[in-house]
Enzyme design. Structure first.
Site, PDB file in Angstrom:
ATOM      1  N   SER A  52       0.852  -1.183   0.000  1.00 47.24           N
ATOM      2  CA  SER A  52       0.000   0.000   0.000  1.00 47.24           C
ATOM      3  C   SER A  52       0.889   1.235   0.000  1.00 47.24           C
ATOM      4  CB  SER A  52      -0.889   0.008   1.241  1.00 47.24           C
ATOM      5  OG  SER A  52      -0.111   0.345   2.373  1.00 47.24           O
ATOM      6  N   LYS A  53       0.233   2.378  -0.020  1.00 46.59           N
ATOM      7  CA  LYS A  53       0.972   3.650  -0.099  1.00 46.59           C
ATOM      8  C   LYS A  53       2.018   3.797   1.006  1.00 46.59           C
ATOM      9  CE  LYS A  53      -2.206   6.644  -2.526  1.00 46.59           C
ATOM     10  NZ  LYS A  53      -3.593   6.831  -2.187  1.00 46.59           N
ATOM     11  N   ARG A  54       1.739   3.193   2.150  1.00 43.06           N
ATOM     12  CA  ARG A  54       2.688   3.276   3.266  1.00 43.06           C
ATOM     13  C   ARG A  54       4.068   2.786   2.860  1.00 43.06           C
ATOM     14  NH1 ARG A  54       2.122  -0.452   6.837  1.00 43.06           N
ATOM     15  NH2 ARG A  54       0.587  -1.626   5.645  1.00 43.06           N
ATOM     16  N   GLY A 101       5.533   3.202   0.059  1.00 37.46           N
ATOM     17  CA  GLY A 101       6.202   4.018  -0.960  1.00 37.46           C
ATOM     18  C   GLY A 101       5.349   4.104  -2.210  1.00 37.46           C
TER      19      GLY A 101
END
Ligand code: GLU
Length: 464
Positions: A238-240, A242
């Site tokens: 997920s965006k966490r 990167g």
């Protein structure tokens, strides 16, 4: 053997992320490997969340990756007449029926089912009523009540589902719009898809889809469910973790061939080979070697592979990609011999095209900015003498080849009694602004006499 026909059916509710790109790649590679066909379908039935911008962004990403399609893009939103026809076929053949239960009633049935220690299911109230279409009727699929449905998965092996766990699911809502699993199956049947490679988050949809194939009298496609891509902490990417989108990697200076290589290796292997060209992948890709464990997305590994692809790429191919990165830095470069020579000197030392564009700056423009420490250390009064002598020697050279440059430097070494390093470092700083650069003769040859002499004179002025 019949021709393999695969598909990639993204939902246009955002950019193409790396996990989706890997699914697209597997389907594309398998089609290309087997001389089959690859179909692109945009699953935009969710009209609230789907946007044209997302669809465009997905197509742009696929194009950049070099994933081409033989058919489509089809848009589900333009195929409602087909879905309607298939809903009717299932009703006519007794595989589906109208149901007039209200959402509240269905909710009640679900609660009851759960309270009785079972599943939250529709209880079949309208199954045998033979209702006609009414204002608020939905269409339900008459699912088998007993027995099992078996998914013979090319990656996971056989997975057995108890039919009693499923209920008569809705295939068309009261406003006539068809539901997800139903349209996927109608599309795959009418598009002659016979091989479906997708993320294993779709395993739970598959028994419903298999039931629909059977009800429609269509042969089942081959299913291959691939483990998801995870982040380094082993949770779903997920965006966490990167950047997620394909275009972000493009903009960070990754080569499409490197990203492709990396993504394929995240879920597939061929011995311990890590580096694959595009044609290598097409030649070797198969379903047998799809991995059983989730791939872990590691940007350091991706970057290392990118560096290898930059080294291996033809300078003419890199030039095409480099032009926009140079432009972003205010440099209007053109394809051709000069840019290719510049790239040849930088490719062995660049991890991304951004690195390369940064390192290429000194080759362009009239002036070069000196790194402070470099100038302090090497552009000193003692260096003046060397630079003055070098200017004389270079100005007299007819031919600016590496060989004659070497001759000029050797002469200078003899004259001054200095080692090459002593001479080359101030010259390097004068020309490139830095203490590290490609080989000194290489850069002099590429920059050409006028620019080199003018940079050396600038350095003299700076020292004074
Ligand atoms: N549209 C679905 C998705 O984006 C894919 C459906 C499928 O592969 O069957 O996840």
């Amino acid at each position: 053997m019949k021709q393999i026909i695969t598909r990639f059916p993204p939902s246009p509710t955002g950019y193409l992320h790396v996990g989706g790109a890997r699914t697209a790649l597997f389907n594309w590679l398998y089609a290309r490997h087997s001389g089959g066909r690859f179909v692109l379908r945009i699953e935009d039935t969710d009209q609230v969340r789907s946007t044209q911008e997302s669809a465009d962004a997905i197509l742009e990403s696929l194009e950049w990756l070099g994933i081409d399609w033989d058919e489509g893009p089809y848009f589900q939103s333009q195929r409602f007449h087909i879905y309607k026809e298939y809903v009717q076929k299932l009703i006519d053949s007794g595989h589906a029926y109208y149901c007039s239960c209200t959402p509240d009633q269905v909710e009640e049935m679900r609660k009851k089912g759960m309270a009785a220690g079972g599943k939250a299911k529709y209880d079949g109230t309208c199954r045998e009523k033979g209702l006609k279409k009414g204002e608020n009727t939905v269409v339900r699929f008459k699912a088998p009540l007993t027995g099992t449905t078996i998914l013979e998965d090319a990656v996971k092996g056989n997975i057995v589902f108890q039919n009693s766990d499923l209920d008569d699911f809705i295939i068309a809502r009261s406003d006539g719009t068809p539901t997800y699993n139903f349209v996927v199956v109608v599309d795959d049947i009418t598009m002659n898809i016979n091989t479906i490679i997708r993320g294993d988050d779709h395993v739970s949809n598959t028994p419903k889809q298999i039931m629909l194939y059977k009800a429609m009298g269509s042969p089942l496609p081959l299913f291959a469910h691939v483990p998801m891509v995870l982040g380094k902490d082993k949770t779903r990417l997920s965006k966490r973790h990167g950047a997620m989108s394909v275009t972000a990697y493009r903009d960070m200076g990754y080569l499409p061939d490197a990203l492709i290589n990396y993504l394929v290796r995240l879920g597939w292997s061929f011995g311990d080979q890590e580096f694959f060209t595009r044609s290598d992948l097409i030649e070797k890709f198969n379903l047998e070697n799809i991995g059983h464990a989730a791939g872990v997305f590691d940007t350091d590994k991706l970057m290392a592979l990118n560096a290898d692809h930059i080294k291996a790429a033809a300078p003419s191919d890199l030039s095409k990609l480099m032009i926009s990165f140079l432009k972003a830095k205010g440099i209007e470069a053109q394809e051709g011999a000069f840019l290719e020579s510049v790239i040849k000197t930088l490719a062995p030392r660049s991890k991304t095209l951004i690195d390369m564009a940064d390192a290429a700056m000194f080759y362009f423009g009239d002036k070069v900015a000196y790194e402070e420490a470099a100038a302090k250390k090497f552009l000193t009064p003692e260096a003046s003498d060397i630079i003055i002598k070098l200017i004389e020697k270079l100005a007299a050279l007819e031919d600016f080849s590496e060989k004659s440059l070497e001759g000029a430097f050797v002469a200078l070494m003899e004259e001054t009694g200095l080692k090459l390093g002593k001479i080359a470092q101030p010259v390097r700083v004068a020309l490139s602004g830095k203490t590290a650069s490609p080989g000194i003769f290489e850069i002099i040859e590429i920059m050409g006499k006028d620019r080199v002499v003018s940079r050396l004179k600038d350095a003299l002025a700076f020292i004074r």
